[in-house]
Design a protein around this motif. Structure first.
Motif, PDB file in Angstrom:
ATOM      1  N   CYS A  11       6.341  10.729  19.292  1.00  0.00           N
ATOM      2  CA  CYS A  11       6.293  12.032  18.637  1.00  0.00           C
ATOM      3  C   CYS A  11       6.974  13.069  19.530  1.00  0.00           C
ATOM      4  O   CYS A  11       6.557  13.283  20.671  1.00  0.00           O
ATOM      5  CB  CYS A  11       4.855  12.443  18.352  1.00  0.00           C
ATOM      6  SG  CYS A  11       4.748  13.956  17.379  1.00  0.00           S
ATOM      7  N   GLY A 255       8.400  13.914  14.564  1.00  0.00           N
ATOM      8  CA  GLY A 255       8.034  15.129  15.278  1.00  0.00           C
ATOM      9  C   GLY A 255       8.882  16.309  14.846  1.00  0.00           C
ATOM     10  O   GLY A 255       9.973  16.160  14.289  1.00  0.00           O
ATOM     11  N   LEU A 256       8.383  17.511  15.125  1.00  0.00           N
ATOM     12  CA  LEU A 256       9.069  18.732  14.708  1.00  0.00           C
ATOM     13  C   LEU A 256      10.375  18.959  15.446  1.00  0.00           C
ATOM     14  O   LEU A 256      11.199  19.760  14.991  1.00  0.00           O
ATOM     15  CB  LEU A 256       8.141  19.931  14.897  1.00  0.00           C
ATOM     16  CG  LEU A 256       6.892  19.970  13.996  1.00  0.00           C
ATOM     17  CD1 LEU A 256       6.062  21.215  14.284  1.00  0.00           C
ATOM     18  CD2 LEU A 256       7.253  19.912  12.523  1.00  0.00           C
ATOM     19  N   SER A 271       3.394  18.246  13.847  1.00  0.00           N
ATOM     20  CA  SER A 271       3.949  16.907  14.066  1.00  0.00           C
ATOM     21  C   SER A 271       2.941  15.833  13.693  1.00  0.00           C
ATOM     22  O   SER A 271       3.317  14.739  13.261  1.00  0.00           O
ATOM     23  CB  SER A 271       4.357  16.736  15.535  1.00  0.00           C
ATOM     24  OG  SER A 271       5.478  17.527  15.863  1.00  0.00           O
TER      25      SER A 271
END
Length: 309
Positions: A11, A255-256, A271
């Motif tokens: 992530c 993930g962002l 996320s």
């Protein structure tokens, strides 16, 4: 019935591509990044891929002090900590590697080739950018070459790797796989190699299913059974390519940093929401998420008792 396959889920919490004006959920401050990391691990992520940000402006911050503010708390989650050596494409190699050299993490990212790195199309989608640096960050990418020369890669291998850190080898195109193959022979890299295939960024390979299959076939031919393959789909490609990787025997990164979305037209609030979506995908095909310790064993990592934080 055979035991379910264990899939490593990484992530990436914040990165250096998206800017704070693009999403109110993008973590910027140490407290926000730490909270995001904890939520991601609770959702099942085994690896946390880390960048840091300036708390006031949200700009990428690759200083040792910025990472010091987040690393001890995230270590407490038990996850494998993966410190970026990519930093921002506008930074020097010395700036990019400073945190990984100082903290000697179990894992660090390593970009496997120079490339055009086009972020400027986002200007058409995000017109209301609150800070001047955000627009400049995107606009300047029209003429940006993200430098990762053979000498740069060797420097990272020999300096960051000196502390026993292993690498997430980020391959944005087919040629990057060949660069990794070259570096294995020339720089003494040892298996298992963790190959993170990146799809859908302007300047790298596309995100068509045939692109994914070609990357997989090439990696199989070059590395045989000596590597673990993971897939990163940028933007809207994140979850479709996560499902494709799961079906093809690969691992997954979300993930962002890589995508601000949780589905068509639906912005991700965390996320962890994306990690939870991956958990559903894996459950549907009979796989399970690897724990952090299982990921350590699969990747041959040194353990979190041997890091400098």
């Amino acid at each position: 019935m055979a035991d379910p396959r264990k899939v490593i889920v990484s992530c990436a919490l914040t990165g250096a591509i998206h800017t704070p004006s693009m999403s109110p959920h993008l973590p910027v401050t140490p407290a926000q990044i730490i909270a995001e990391g904890r939520r991601a691990v609770e959702a099942g992520a085994a690896i946390l891929h880390l960048h840091a940000r300036n708390s006031d402006t949200g700009a990428p911050d690759q200083s040792v002090a910025a990472f010091q503010a987040i690393l001890p708390a995230l270590k407490e989650t038990g996850a494998v900590i993966n410190i970026t050596t990519g930093g921002s494409p506008y930074m020097t190699v010395e700036e990019r590697t400073a945190p990984a050299r100082h903290f000697a993490p179990e894992l660090a990212s390593l970009n496997m080739g120079s490339m055009n790195f086009g972020l400027y199309p986002m200007l058409a989608r995000y017109r209301d950018l609150s800070q001047a640096w955000e627009r400049e960050h995107l606009e300047k990418s029209r003429s940006l070459v993200f430098r990762n020369s053979f000498a740069d890669i060797a420097t990272i291998l020999n300096t960051v790797g000196a502390g026993g850190t292993r690498f997430e080898c980020e391959c944005y195109d087919i040629g990057h796989l060949y660069t990794l193959h070259h570096m294995i022979a020339g720089e003494g890299l040892t298996p298992p190699f963790f190959v993170q295939s990146v799809f859908g960024l302007l300047g790298g390979i596309g995100a068509h299913a045939e692109d994914v299959q070609m990357m997989r076939r090439t990696a199989d031919r070059l590395f045989g059974d000596r590597y673990l393959w993971s897939v990163l789909g940028a933007g809207a490609h994140q979850l479709p390519l996560a499902a494709m990787s799961a079906a093809m025997g690969g691992h997954i990164r979300v993930g962002l940093e890589d995508s601000l979305w949780a589905g068509p037209g639906r912005m991700a609030r965390s996320s962890a929401e994306q990690v939870a979506a991956v958990a559903s995908i894996l459950s549907g095909v009979g796989h399970v998420m690897a724990t952090p310790d299982e990921a350590r064993d699969m990747l041959g990592l040194k353990g979190d008792d041997q890091v400098n934080f």
